[in-house]
Scaffold this motif. Structure first.
Motif, short mmCIF file in Angstrom:
data_model
loop_
_atom_site.label_atom_id
_atom_site.label_comp_id
_atom_site.label_asym_id
_atom_site.label_seq_id
_atom_site.Cartn_x
_atom_site.Cartn_y
_atom_site.Cartn_z
N SER A 47 -30.44 -19.61 -4.03
CA SER A 47 -30.88 -19.54 -5.42
C SER A 47 -32.27 -18.93 -5.51
CB SER A 47 -30.87 -20.94 -6.04
OG SER A 47 -31.70 -21.83 -5.30
N ALA A 48 -33.05 -19.02 -4.43
CA ALA A 48 -34.39 -18.43 -4.41
C ALA A 48 -34.36 -16.92 -4.32
CB ALA A 48 -35.19 -18.99 -3.23
N ASP A 49 -33.16 -16.32 -4.13
CA ASP A 49 -33.03 -14.87 -4.05
C ASP A 49 -33.14 -14.20 -5.41
OD1 ASP A 49 -32.74 -14.81 -1.33
OD2 ASP A 49 -30.56 -14.95 -1.39
N GLU A 50 -33.22 -15.01 -6.47
CA GLU A 50 -33.19 -14.45 -7.81
C GLU A 50 -34.45 -13.65 -8.14
OE1 GLU A 50 -32.57 -17.84 -10.24
OE2 GLU A 50 -30.54 -18.21 -9.52
N GLY A 51 -35.49 -13.79 -7.33
CA GLY A 51 -36.71 -13.03 -7.53
C GLY A 51 -37.74 -13.80 -8.31
N ASP A 128 -42.13 -18.69 -3.08
CA ASP A 128 -43.17 -19.51 -3.71
C ASP A 128 -42.61 -20.17 -4.96
OD1 ASP A 128 -45.31 -18.80 -1.93
OD2 ASP A 128 -45.34 -16.83 -2.89
N THR A 129 -43.09 -21.36 -5.24
CA THR A 129 -42.71 -22.03 -6.48
C THR A 129 -43.81 -21.86 -7.52
OG1 THR A 129 -43.64 -24.11 -5.65
CG2 THR A 129 -41.26 -23.76 -5.37
N ARG A 130 -43.44 -22.00 -8.77
CA ARG A 130 -44.39 -21.84 -9.87
C ARG A 130 -45.43 -22.96 -9.83
NH1 ARG A 130 -39.88 -21.36 -14.63
NH2 ARG A 130 -38.81 -19.48 -13.87
N PRO A 131 -46.65 -22.68 -10.26
CA PRO A 131 -47.66 -23.75 -10.34
C PRO A 131 -47.30 -24.75 -11.43
CG PRO A 131 -48.49 -21.72 -11.32
CD PRO A 131 -47.18 -21.36 -10.65
N ALA A 132 -47.86 -25.94 -11.31
CA ALA A 132 -47.55 -27.01 -12.26
C ALA A 132 -48.24 -26.78 -13.60
CB ALA A 132 -47.98 -28.35 -11.69
N ASP A 133 -47.56 -27.15 -14.67
CA ASP A 133 -48.15 -27.10 -16.00
C ASP A 133 -49.01 -28.33 -16.26
OD1 ASP A 133 -46.90 -24.68 -16.62
OD2 ASP A 133 -45.07 -25.71 -17.26
#
Length: 410
Positions: A47-51, A128-133
């Motif tokens: 699922s991380a292949d989505e870009g 990489d994952t998105r930073p926290a809001d």
């Protein structure tokens, strides 16, 4: 498939006549499991292949393409070495994470596969994952330095954490390691505050490392923020034991009496609290007024060599005006008073975290948390009940087996 299938050669190996080492090498070289893993990039999908950066609130999913291979193992870790838990389907067609990804983290995923002939494949993916809001920050205390045997470790959260599950997540991410190793545990004081202490006082000369691995971990609708680690050192065991009935303080270092001091404590109506207290601060001069404690009789005094033991205003300090009563009567408004010379000696001798215990006073018991560090007035069984981890985890120190058992996970 993008690789060349290997041909099994077990029969030819059985016919070879060669030294044992050569025979074993020839057989292993022909076995599929001994082969160098092929590139399985076209065999699996992530699922991380989505870009772009991955949403940490969504599970990580990995699936096998087609019917000619299957997933055999998945290892996902972030840059801090934390593992992501997950489940692999029985047929090896799909793996799915069972714990949230950390926010603002870099992950490396290693996927092992095998084809219909049993040949091993491998694919490695970084993302990489998105930073926290929204962040949940933690402040560890006290400041790095040297303290007495009664000093608790503290963790202050920026926002309240109420659910048992979220509290357990926070608690597991807060690590206290000591040399020598001791049994200890966290206790939730309130929704935003935790204290850590051993079952007994810290051994003298203990070294303590405190750190948080909460960074990026999801807690409720927030993600943990980074925290500065601490290194604490415990000095000599210094205890000041005050017998309010005998009007005397006995000061010990590592179990040996080093001074006996005549004192005065709180008079009736202003009785000094009984129980164990911990030195919170040292102030060479303090202005004390009746308004600060709500006393009905007016006073406004400059006090020297004041060692604070509660945030509500209880000190051990110089009281030259009551020298005639010291050792004979209790005449103070709740503090422990002594001569100027003795107060200066006491001030110079004790450090933050040292023990100050009062017995045989007419006052109430020192509360556990409301006015200072009364943590030691809670027995160990009840202290453990304040943990969100069930069963309450023992302190993990230098034991490698314990460290492996509790390896950090997301």
């Amino acid at each position: 498939m993008s690789h060349t299938p290997r041909i099994r050669t077990a029969a030819s190996c059985a016919l070879l006549i060669a030294p044992l080492a050569i025979l074993a090498g020839a057989c292993d070289d022909g076995h599929p499991l001994s082969a160098t893993p092929y590139d399985a990039a076209d065999q699996i999908a992530l699922s991380a292949d989505e870009g772009g950066k991955v949403n940490p609130d969504k599970p990580l999913e990995i699936s096998a393409k087609g019917d000619d291979g299957r997933i055999t193992d998945v290892t996902a870790t972030d840059a801090a070495g934390r593992y992501v838990r997950g489940e692999l389907s029985a047929d090896g067609s799909r793996w799915r994470s069972t714990s949230p990804l950390a926010a603002g983290a870099h992950y490396t995923v290693r996927v092992s596969t095998e084809d219909e002939d049993g040949a091993p494949g491998r694919r490695t993916v970084d993302f990489d994952t998105r930073p926290a809001d929204k962040l949940l920050r933690v402040s560890l205390g006290p400041d790095s330095g040297t303290y007495g045997v009664g000093q608790p470790v503290t963790a202050q959260l920026s926002h309240p954490v109420k659910s048992p599950e979220d509290r357990a997540t926070v608690e597991r991410a807060l690590r206290v390691d000591s040399q020598p190793r001791v049994d200890g545990g966290w206790h939730w004081v309130d929704d935003k505050t935790l204290h850590y202490r051993p079952a007994e006082y810290w051994p003298a000369q203990t070294t303590i490392q405190v750190r948080s691995s909460l960074d990026g971990i999801k807690v409720g609708n927030r993600h943990g923020g980074s925290a500065k680690p601490l290194k604490l050192r415990i000095g000599d065991r210094v205890e000041a034991l005050t017998d309010a009935g005998a009007h005397q303080m006995t000061v010990k270092r590592n179990g040996k009496v080093i001074r006996t001091i005549p004192v005065t404590t709180g008079r009736p109506g202003y009785d000094t609290r009984n129980g164990v207290k911990v030195v919170l601060a040292k102030e060479s001069y303090v202005r004390m007024t009746s308004a600060s404690i709500g006393a009905s009789d007016f006073y406004d005094l400059g006090v020297y060599w004041a060692t604070r033991v509660t945030w509500s205003g209880e000190y051990v300090h110089a009281a030259p005006w009551s020298v005639g009563s010291q050792g004979a009567a209790n005449v103070s408004h709740g503090c422990t008073g002594m001569s100027m010379e003795n107060a200066k000696w006491f001030f110079d001798t004790v450090k933050l975290g040292d023990i100050v215990e009062v017995r045989n006073s007419g006052g109430e018991m020192m509360p556990a948390f409301d006015v200072g560090f009364g943590d030691w007035n809670v027995d160990w069984a009840n202290w453990r009940k304040g943990s969100a981890v069930v069963p309450a985890g023992s302190h993990v120190g230098s034991n490698p087996a314990d460290a492996a058992r509790l390896r950090p996970e997301v």
